[in-house]
Design a protein around this motif. Sequence first.
Motif, PDB file in Angstrom:
ATOM      1  N   ALA A 239      31.214  38.700  34.560  1.00 43.16           N
ATOM      2  CA  ALA A 239      32.109  38.162  33.420  1.00 43.16           C
ATOM      3  C   ALA A 239      33.599  38.304  33.759  1.00 43.16           C
ATOM      4  CB  ALA A 239      31.855  39.106  32.105  1.00 43.16           C
ATOM      5  N   LEU A 240      33.914  39.239  34.506  1.00 39.99           N
ATOM      6  CA  LEU A 240      35.380  39.185  34.787  1.00 39.99           C
ATOM      7  C   LEU A 240      35.784  38.260  35.767  1.00 39.99           C
ATOM      8  CD1 LEU A 240      35.553  42.942  35.515  1.00 39.99           C
ATOM      9  CD2 LEU A 240      36.871  41.931  33.595  1.00 39.99           C
ATOM     10  N   ASP A 241      34.902  37.660  36.730  1.00 40.84           N
ATOM     11  CA  ASP A 241      35.028  36.587  37.190  1.00 40.84           C
ATOM     12  C   ASP A 241      35.471  35.438  36.669  1.00 40.84           C
ATOM     13  OD1 ASP A 241      34.833  38.233  39.839  1.00 40.84           O
ATOM     14  OD2 ASP A 241      32.992  37.459  40.210  1.00 40.84           O
ATOM     15  N   GLN A 242      34.636  35.362  35.453  1.00 41.69           N
ATOM     16  CA  GLN A 242      34.976  34.139  34.578  1.00 41.69           C
ATOM     17  C   GLN A 242      36.194  34.238  33.929  1.00 41.69           C
ATOM     18  OE1 GLN A 242      33.143  31.338  34.601  1.00 41.69           O
ATOM     19  NE2 GLN A 242      32.139  32.416  36.354  1.00 41.69           N
ATOM     20  N   SER A 243      36.369  35.486  33.210  1.00 45.03           N
ATOM     21  CA  SER A 243      37.747  35.756  32.409  1.00 45.03           C
ATOM     22  C   SER A 243      38.210  37.128  32.730  1.00 45.03           C
ATOM     23  CB  SER A 243      37.203  35.505  30.966  1.00 45.03           C
ATOM     24  OG  SER A 243      38.368  35.861  30.301  1.00 45.03           O
ATOM     25  N   GLU A 244      39.016  37.339  33.363  1.00 45.97           N
ATOM     26  CA  GLU A 244      39.533  38.923  33.720  1.00 45.97           C
ATOM     27  C   GLU A 244      40.113  39.383  32.623  1.00 45.97           C
ATOM     28  OE1 GLU A 244      43.774  39.011  35.666  1.00 45.97           O
ATOM     29  OE2 GLU A 244      42.725  37.410  36.925  1.00 45.97           O
ATOM     30  N   ILE A 245      40.087  40.666  32.524  1.00 49.86           N
ATOM     31  CA  ILE A 245      40.718  41.484  31.621  1.00 49.86           C
ATOM     32  C   ILE A 245      42.073  42.065  32.123  1.00 49.86           C
ATOM     33  CG2 ILE A 245      40.451  43.466  30.425  1.00 49.86           C
ATOM     34  CD1 ILE A 245      37.524  43.410  30.534  1.00 49.86           C
ATOM     35  N   ARG A 246      43.192  41.929  31.468  1.00 53.09           N
ATOM     36  CA  ARG A 246      44.513  42.175  31.916  1.00 53.09           C
ATOM     37  C   ARG A 246      44.523  43.940  32.029  1.00 53.09           C
ATOM     38  NH1 ARG A 246      48.900  41.921  29.239  1.00 53.09           N
ATOM     39  NH2 ARG A 246      50.191  41.591  30.788  1.00 53.09           N
ATOM     40  N   GLY A 247      45.033  44.083  33.167  1.00 54.29           N
ATOM     41  CA  GLY A 247      45.090  45.657  33.448  1.00 54.29           C
ATOM     42  C   GLY A 247      44.091  46.109  34.106  1.00 54.29           C
ATOM     43  N   VAL A 248      43.001  45.389  34.604  1.00 53.08           N
ATOM     44  CA  VAL A 248      41.683  45.820  35.109  1.00 53.08           C
ATOM     45  C   VAL A 248      41.807  45.298  36.663  1.00 53.08           C
ATOM     46  CG1 VAL A 248      39.438  45.832  35.167  1.00 53.08           C
ATOM     47  CG2 VAL A 248      40.738  46.302  33.105  1.00 53.08           C
ATOM     48  N   ALA A 249      41.516  46.112  37.660  1.00 51.69           N
ATOM     49  CA  ALA A 249      41.214  45.499  38.782  1.00 51.69           C
ATOM     50  C   ALA A 249      39.671  45.779  39.094  1.00 51.69           C
ATOM     51  CB  ALA A 249      42.030  46.302  39.941  1.00 51.69           C
ATOM     52  N   TRP A 250      38.823  44.811  39.837  1.00 47.68           N
ATOM     53  CA  TRP A 250      37.683  44.803  39.839  1.00 47.68           C
ATOM     54  C   TRP A 250      37.225  44.371  41.258  1.00 47.68           C
ATOM     55  CZ3 TRP A 250      39.987  40.884  37.663  1.00 47.68           C
ATOM     56  CH2 TRP A 250      39.528  39.654  37.921  1.00 47.68           C
ATOM     57  N   ARG A 251      35.825  44.543  41.352  1.00 48.52           N
ATOM     58  CA  ARG A 251      35.185  43.820  42.727  1.00 48.52           C
ATOM     59  C   ARG A 251      34.180  42.955  42.333  1.00 48.52           C
ATOM     60  NH1 ARG A 251      35.734  47.975  46.786  1.00 48.52           N
ATOM     61  NH2 ARG A 251      36.314  49.871  45.866  1.00 48.52           N
ATOM     62  N   SER A 252      34.313  41.724  42.970  1.00 52.02           N
ATOM     63  CA  SER A 252      33.224  40.656  42.658  1.00 52.02           C
ATOM     64  C   SER A 252      32.107  41.126  43.003  1.00 52.02           C
ATOM     65  CB  SER A 252      33.735  39.185  43.332  1.00 52.02           C
ATOM     66  OG  SER A 252      33.720  39.161  44.608  1.00 52.02           O
ATOM     67  N   ASN A 253      31.085  40.601  42.849  1.00 54.77           N
ATOM     68  CA  ASN A 253      29.699  40.841  43.450  1.00 54.77           C
ATOM     69  C   ASN A 253      29.497  40.281  44.824  1.00 54.77           C
ATOM     70  OD1 ASN A 253      28.625  41.982  41.317  1.00 54.77           O
ATOM     71  ND2 ASN A 253      28.072  39.941  40.341  1.00 54.77           N
ATOM     72  N   ALA A 254      30.556  39.608  45.199  1.00 54.70           N
ATOM     73  CA  ALA A 254      30.345  39.151  46.814  1.00 54.70           C
ATOM     74  C   ALA A 254      31.438  40.236  47.577  1.00 54.70           C
ATOM     75  CB  ALA A 254      31.099  37.810  46.689  1.00 54.70           C
ATOM     76  N   GLY A 255      32.015  40.983  46.696  1.00 49.60           N
ATOM     77  CA  GLY A 255      32.897  42.223  47.338  1.00 49.60           C
ATOM     78  C   GLY A 255      34.391  42.015  47.730  1.00 49.60           C
ATOM     79  N   ALA A 256      34.702  40.844  47.207  1.00 51.06           N
ATOM     80  CA  ALA A 256      36.284  40.746  46.899  1.00 51.06           C
ATOM     81  C   ALA A 256      36.920  41.512  45.945  1.00 51.06           C
ATOM     82  CB  ALA A 256      36.436  39.254  46.659  1.00 51.06           C
ATOM     83  N   ILE A 257      38.117  42.163  46.307  1.00 50.60           N
ATOM     84  CA  ILE A 257      38.839  42.893  45.325  1.00 50.60           C
ATOM     85  C   ILE A 257      39.810  42.097  44.537  1.00 50.60           C
ATOM     86  CG2 ILE A 257      40.273  44.689  45.203  1.00 50.60           C
ATOM     87  CD1 ILE A 257      39.118  46.020  47.422  1.00 50.60           C
ATOM     88  N   HIS A 258      39.655  41.978  43.321  1.00 52.23           N
ATOM     89  CA  HIS A 258      40.568  41.213  42.529  1.00 52.23           C
ATOM     90  C   HIS A 258      41.687  42.400  41.877  1.00 52.23           C
ATOM     91  CE1 HIS A 258      38.436  37.386  42.679  1.00 52.23           C
ATOM     92  NE2 HIS A 258      37.343  38.267  42.534  1.00 52.23           N
ATOM     93  N   GLU A 259      42.972  42.438  42.171  1.00 56.37           N
ATOM     94  CA  GLU A 259      43.773  43.537  41.723  1.00 56.37           C
ATOM     95  C   GLU A 259      44.271  43.425  40.273  1.00 56.37           C
ATOM     96  OE1 GLU A 259      46.912  45.081  44.858  1.00 56.37           O
ATOM     97  OE2 GLU A 259      46.910  43.030  45.061  1.00 56.37           O
ATOM     98  N   GLY A 260      44.063  42.103  39.596  1.00 59.53           N
ATOM     99  CA  GLY A 260      44.785  42.100  38.429  1.00 59.53           C
ATOM    100  C   GLY A 260      46.342  42.518  38.475  1.00 59.53           C
ATOM    101  N   CYS A 261      46.709  42.949  37.215  1.00 54.55           N
ATOM    102  CA  CYS A 261      48.317  43.368  37.282  1.00 54.55           C
ATOM    103  C   CYS A 261      48.246  44.377  36.336  1.00 54.55           C
ATOM    104  CB  CYS A 261      49.120  42.047  36.467  1.00 54.55           C
ATOM    105  SG  CYS A 261      48.502  41.661  35.058  1.00 54.55           S
ATOM    106  N   ASP A 262      49.372  45.208  36.494  1.00 51.93           N
ATOM    107  CA  ASP A 262      49.664  46.384  35.766  1.00 51.93           C
ATOM    108  C   ASP A 262      50.135  46.107  34.330  1.00 51.93           C
ATOM    109  OD1 ASP A 262      51.958  46.022  37.244  1.00 51.93           O
ATOM    110  OD2 ASP A 262      52.854  47.442  36.061  1.00 51.93           O
ATOM    111  N   VAL A 263      49.762  46.588  33.176  1.00 50.78           N
ATOM    112  CA  VAL A 263      50.099  46.270  31.878  1.00 50.78           C
ATOM    113  C   VAL A 263      50.708  47.305  31.251  1.00 50.78           C
ATOM    114  CG1 VAL A 263      48.463  44.493  31.846  1.00 50.78           C
ATOM    115  CG2 VAL A 263      47.870  46.800  30.949  1.00 50.78           C
TER     116      VAL A 263
END
Length: 596
Positions: free
Chosen positions: A139-163
């Motif tokens: 779900a986050l890969d499709q529509s990220e949540i501002r202020g949240v960093a996560w890992r895709s199921n493939a292992g890639a880290i998405h930093e997002g941004c601080d809010v």
Amino acid sequence: MLTEEILWLGINAKYSHTSLAIRYLREAVPGSRILELTINHQLLAMLGEIYEQQPKVLGISCYIWNIEVVKRLLRLLPAALPDTVIICGGPEVSYGTKEFMREFPMVDYVLRGEGEASIRALTSQLLTSQFDRSKVNDALDQSEIRGVAWRSNAGAIHEGCDVTVPDLTEVPFAYRAEEMADIRERILYYETSRGCPFSCAYCLSCATAGVRYLPLTRVFSELDFFVRHDVRQVKFVDRTFNAKKKHFLPILKYLLALPDSCRTNFHFEVAIDYLDEEVLTVLSQLPKGRVQLEIGIQSTNEQTLQAVSRVNHWEDIQAHIERIMSFHNMHLHVDLIIGLPGEGMASFHRSFNDVYALQTDMLQLGFLKFLKGAAMMNLVTPYGYQYMPMAPYEVLVTDALSYGEIRWFHSFEMVFELYYNAGRCRKTAGYLIREAEQGDAFAFWQKFTDWWEEKGFHKIGHSTKNLYGYLRDFALAAYDLPAELLDNLLRYDALLADGGKIRPENLNWNRQAYQDITADFWKGAPSRVREYLPDYEFTNWRDVNKKYHIEIFACNILAAEDGTLTGQRTAVLFDYTAGEPVCQRISLAIDDMAAQ
């Protein structure tokens, strides 16, 4: 209820502290729970307490004081709770997020910045998926949540941004009535604003622009809550409480209007040079103990202050502190920072003497820290800084101070904390500074620290009773002063500190020598005692000894402030019934007695 399986963990520096962050998260996610521990908990005991809660989601608040403990704990969690979703948040993980998530692969999500808004969206996803990480990550890969960093199921880290939360009214009140009986004697943290109008390089507040405020109607309601629950201390975490007069002055007036029976103390950090006459007048009217102020001075070296983008109006700071000290109704706490750009030993010597001369209740000596996200990181190369790579990221070397000098400053800070900031031996130290060091306070504390290290005292713990003997031994070795004078000064100090309960054995107490005379004073005509203690009633000796003490000095010890000590024998009555000791000279038949 699924939200009951969400646990927010706060690891405080001391038991007396409380965690504001995890209470915000609890209120943002109704039904979730909190757990407070301290950095002094044994690690396996900490792990065991978390395991007992069996959380499906564990959120950990990460700050400079607990991040090293958090890192050790994270490495243990997969063994105890392999299926638990782990979320970290706070200043220590809002910067360098990708590196943190690489080092700690057990961390599933990181909240960056102010997490009250983003946590609602993230926990909603977790609850909808029944805590299935893979579904949430998709779900986050499709529509990220501002202020949240996560890992895709493939292992890639998405930093997002601080809010940041633009409207503070969206932030819930953090405390609940049902918990107040358990925490009202601790320090409760509270804020009415976020952000700071200043941009000091060493402070993380420089990373955000502007100041946001809670509406005053809400502030008054929440302060009513604290007063109603008889809280011991509310510590405002507003970076600069007096940033906006239309906001802070009504709060001070609210505190002024509280009934005399209110015992709650309110702690504020202020830029004291920006106070005006109207504010000073309100401060002068506050009941004793209602408010205490923390004032960050940091340095009086103008070039040093300019290097860290700070402006101090020293004459105003000095005048306002002296004015507030004259009110005798509040505790004043001032700060200096060791290791600021270009401030070597000689410069700090001057800054220390400037601030020490104000004689505030506490002068805290802190060491420069290189906080993630602070502009101080840009000054590392220009000023030759080396610092600890782990928390608390304290300075080790500067272009103006060697490691050896900074190491020595840690001993200096220890000595100063044990004596001045603990309220001990202030009369003795003041006399020695005035009479033996011609007013140079730093020279006195410097010599005392050198002696302390020569004795190896910086490597061991110390009982309070021994501190008086140490100062006497140092002063006898360093200065040409009569031992009897030092004994008198130190006895006077001992009776003024620690509630008068500490009677060092190495001082020449005269209770036996004058026992009959002092007993006659208490047992004689009540009218005589009431000349000094209007409400006095004799009940029993235990009560008298608990509340009062009479000590005979070989000089007019009450004149210790101005250095006019003479050989005039003086009886002093110490009254401990009002919290802080009150002393006054009394008339006893001692003039013709020889000292024993």
